[in-house]
Write a protein that holds these residues in place. Structure first.
Motif, PDB file in Angstrom:
ATOM      1  N   ASN A  15       0.837  -1.210   0.000  1.00  0.00           N
ATOM      2  CA  ASN A  15       0.000   0.000   0.000  1.00  0.00           C
ATOM      3  C   ASN A  15       0.870   1.258   0.000  1.00  0.00           C
ATOM      4  O   ASN A  15       0.544   2.236  -0.688  1.00  0.00           O
ATOM      5  N   LEU A  16       1.947   1.269   0.761  1.00  0.00           N
ATOM      6  CA  LEU A  16       2.860   2.415   0.772  1.00  0.00           C
ATOM      7  C   LEU A  16       3.464   2.639  -0.619  1.00  0.00           C
ATOM      8  O   LEU A  16       3.512   3.764  -1.123  1.00  0.00           O
ATOM      9  N   ILE A  17       3.931   1.569  -1.235  1.00  0.00           N
ATOM     10  CA  ILE A  17       4.517   1.676  -2.575  1.00  0.00           C
ATOM     11  C   ILE A  17       3.475   2.170  -3.570  1.00  0.00           C
ATOM     12  O   ILE A  17       3.744   3.047  -4.404  1.00  0.00           O
ATOM     13  N   THR A  18       2.251   1.662  -3.464  1.00  0.00           N
ATOM     14  CA  THR A  18       1.176   2.091  -4.361  1.00  0.00           C
ATOM     15  C   THR A  18       0.879   3.575  -4.171  1.00  0.00           C
ATOM     16  O   THR A  18       0.697   4.310  -5.149  1.00  0.00           O
ATOM     17  N   ASN A  19       0.816   4.028  -2.929  1.00  0.00           N
ATOM     18  CA  ASN A  19       0.573   5.453  -2.648  1.00  0.00           C
ATOM     19  C   ASN A  19       1.695   6.324  -3.213  1.00  0.00           C
ATOM     20  O   ASN A  19       1.442   7.368  -3.824  1.00  0.00           O
ATOM     21  N   GLU A  20       2.949   5.912  -3.002  1.00  0.00           N
ATOM     22  CA  GLU A  20       4.083   6.674  -3.532  1.00  0.00           C
ATOM     23  C   GLU A  20       4.034   6.690  -5.060  1.00  0.00           C
ATOM     24  O   GLU A  20       4.319   7.716  -5.689  1.00  0.00           O
ATOM     25  N   ASN A  57       1.324   6.469  -6.941  1.00  0.00           N
ATOM     26  CA  ASN A  57       0.234   7.365  -7.347  1.00  0.00           C
ATOM     27  C   ASN A  57       0.624   8.830  -7.187  1.00  0.00           C
ATOM     28  O   ASN A  57       0.266   9.670  -8.022  1.00  0.00           O
ATOM     29  N   GLU A  58       1.349   9.154  -6.113  1.00  0.00           N
ATOM     30  CA  GLU A  58       1.824  10.533  -5.932  1.00  0.00           C
ATOM     31  C   GLU A  58       2.794  10.910  -7.048  1.00  0.00           C
ATOM     32  O   GLU A  58       2.746  12.013  -7.588  1.00  0.00           O
ATOM     33  N   PHE A  59       3.687   9.987  -7.379  1.00  0.00           N
ATOM     34  CA  PHE A  59       4.640  10.240  -8.453  1.00  0.00           C
ATOM     35  C   PHE A  59       3.917  10.427  -9.779  1.00  0.00           C
ATOM     36  O   PHE A  59       4.244  11.318 -10.572  1.00  0.00           O
ATOM     37  N   LYS A  60       2.912   9.587 -10.005  1.00  0.00           N
ATOM     38  CA  LYS A  60       2.110   9.693 -11.232  1.00  0.00           C
ATOM     39  C   LYS A  60       1.428  11.058 -11.301  1.00  0.00           C
ATOM     40  O   LYS A  60       1.398  11.696 -12.353  1.00  0.00           O
ATOM     41  N   GLN A  61       0.910  11.518 -10.182  1.00  0.00           N
ATOM     42  CA  GLN A  61       0.264  12.827 -10.120  1.00  0.00           C
ATOM     43  C   GLN A  61       1.276  13.937 -10.423  1.00  0.00           C
ATOM     44  O   GLN A  61       0.980  14.880 -11.157  1.00  0.00           O
ATOM     45  N   THR A  62       2.475  13.807  -9.880  1.00  0.00           N
ATOM     46  CA  THR A  62       3.525  14.802 -10.136  1.00  0.00           C
ATOM     47  C   THR A  62       3.871  14.850 -11.610  1.00  0.00           C
ATOM     48  O   THR A  62       4.032  15.930 -12.189  1.00  0.00           O
ATOM     49  N   ILE A  63       3.981  13.683 -12.242  1.00  0.00           N
ATOM     50  CA  ILE A  63       4.267  13.629 -13.688  1.00  0.00           C
ATOM     51  C   ILE A  63       3.157  14.318 -14.466  1.00  0.00           C
ATOM     52  O   ILE A  63       3.413  15.120 -15.356  1.00  0.00           O
ATOM     53  N   ASN A  64       1.916  14.031 -14.132  1.00  0.00           N
ATOM     54  CA  ASN A  64       0.787  14.649 -14.830  1.00  0.00           C
ATOM     55  C   ASN A  64       0.779  16.157 -14.649  1.00  0.00           C
ATOM     56  O   ASN A  64       0.481  16.904 -15.573  1.00  0.00           O
ATOM     57  N   GLU A  65       1.099  16.611 -13.446  1.00  0.00           N
ATOM     58  CA  GLU A  65       1.143  18.054 -13.186  1.00  0.00           C
ATOM     59  C   GLU A  65       2.255  18.712 -14.003  1.00  0.00           C
ATOM     60  O   GLU A  65       2.060  19.771 -14.585  1.00  0.00           O
ATOM     61  N   GLN A  66       3.420  18.071 -14.036  1.00  0.00           N
ATOM     62  CA  GLN A  66       4.529  18.638 -14.804  1.00  0.00           C
ATOM     63  C   GLN A  66       4.223  18.613 -16.295  1.00  0.00           C
ATOM     64  O   GLN A  66       4.613  19.510 -17.033  1.00  0.00           O
TER      65      GLN A  66
END
Length: 167
Positions: free
Chosen positions: A27-32, A34-43
């Motif tokens: 779950n921790l890895i999945t959350n990290e 998803n956060e990374f994925k969100q950062t990529i989308n934002e950039q």
């Protein structure tokens, strides 16, 4: 009886506990992730990347400098063409004025013959041809560029020449 899990052996009582720890880690890895994925989308959506801004400014500056060099060279060439043209016209005018004086002199002296007239006519033909068919000047492009080429270089690859090529 012992069960083999990842890299450790557990008894039946501790197997469930270990499975819960592994689930929590996943779950921790999945959350990290998803956060990374969100950062990529934002950039991806945010083109206001400071590094990109700096690179774009450098490209704009290179473009302005290159255009300035081209405009300066074009202006120099225009001046040369106009100066050559003016010199050519002035030469023709001088020859014309000289011929005009010769004709006036022949008319005033009223002593002329076929040789004088042939010479005057040939001079007039020569000046007329020079006016109608001026010495040709042309433009020759140098094979050596005078504008520096720029390439986009990435730390992951030597340069991005396949997708981008700038002069």
């Amino acid at each position: 009886m012992a069960y083999v899990g990842c890299s450790k052996e557990f008894c039946l009582n501790h197997l469930t506990e270990h499975q819960q720890i592994l689930n929590d880690e996943l779950n921790l890895i999945t959350n990290e992730f998803n956060e990374f994925k969100q950062t990529i989308n934002e950039q991806k959506q945010n083109t206001q990347n400071p590094q990109n801004d700096l690179l774009i400014k450098q490209i704009h500056q290179w473009e302005r400098n290159s255009i300035g060099i081209i405009q300066q060279k074009a202006q120099e060439c225009r001046k040369i063409v106009l100066a050559y043209s003016q010199t050519s016209i002035n030469d023709i005018k001088n020859k014309f004025n000289n011929l005009s004086e010769q004709i006036k002199q022949v008319q005033q002296e009223n002593e002329f013959n076929e040789i004088n007239l042939k010479y005057l006519r040939n001079q007039l033909i020569e000046i007329t041809q020079e006016l109608n068919n001026p010495t040709k000047i042309s433009i020759k492009e140098d094979s050596q560029p005078f504008i520096n080429e720029i390439l986009i270089i990435s730390s992951k690859s030597k340069f991005l020449k396949n997708n981008f090529h700038f002069l």
